[in-house]
Write a protein that holds these residues in place. Structure first.
Motif, mmCIF file in Angstrom:
data_model
loop_
_atom_site.group_PDB
_atom_site.id
_atom_site.type_symbol
_atom_site.label_atom_id
_atom_site.label_comp_id
_atom_site.label_asym_id
_atom_site.label_seq_id
_atom_site.Cartn_x
_atom_site.Cartn_y
_atom_site.Cartn_z
ATOM 1 N N TYR A 80 68.290 4.078 50.560
ATOM 2 C CA TYR A 80 67.372 3.365 49.689
ATOM 3 C C TYR A 80 66.072 4.153 49.545
ATOM 4 O O TYR A 80 65.699 4.939 50.401
ATOM 5 N N ALA A 81 65.376 3.924 48.446
ATOM 6 C CA ALA A 81 64.114 4.612 48.172
ATOM 7 C C ALA A 81 62.980 3.873 48.867
ATOM 8 O O ALA A 81 62.974 2.650 48.929
ATOM 9 N N ARG A 82 62.040 4.605 49.373
ATOM 10 C CA ARG A 82 60.857 4.029 49.983
ATOM 11 C C ARG A 82 59.651 4.372 49.134
ATOM 12 O O ARG A 82 59.527 5.490 48.645
ATOM 13 N N THR A 83 58.760 3.433 49.012
ATOM 14 C CA THR A 83 57.531 3.650 48.262
ATOM 15 C C THR A 83 56.383 3.724 49.253
ATOM 16 O O THR A 83 56.281 2.891 50.155
ATOM 17 N N LEU A 84 55.531 4.703 49.098
ATOM 18 C CA LEU A 84 54.366 4.828 49.959
ATOM 19 C C LEU A 84 53.288 3.857 49.496
ATOM 20 O O LEU A 84 53.094 3.660 48.292
ATOM 21 N N ASN A 85 52.571 3.285 50.450
ATOM 22 C CA ASN A 85 51.487 2.382 50.081
ATOM 23 C C ASN A 85 50.246 3.206 49.713
ATOM 24 O O ASN A 85 50.206 4.424 49.950
#
Length: 72
Positions: free
Chosen positions: A2-7
């Motif tokens: 799955y893709a992770r998004t940086l905060n």
């Protein structure tokens, strides 16, 4: 997978690292971040002490505290 998004904070730190061009600069940046989190922790300890949630008696009780994960 799955893709992770940086905060936003992670993106900002990543952007700042583009200016780090030596081991000394990296050490200074790490020290600044460590100092920031140490100050936050100290401020929280001070708040707990002032509100009575933390006391000398409670700190003393930590000396004999043995919380361990049981292993089989």
């Amino acid at each position: 997978m799955y893709a992770r998004t940086l905060n936003p904070a992670q993106l900002e730190i990543l952007e700042m690292t583009s200016f780090v061009n030596s081991d000394e600069m990296l050490a200074q940046m790490k020290q600044a971040i460590a100092s920031y989190f140490a100050k936050m922790a100290q401020d929280e300890i001070d708040r707990l002490w002032e509100t009575g949630e933390l006391s000398e008696k409670k700190v003393e009780s930590f000396r004999n505290l043995h919380e361990r994960t049981p292993y089989k």
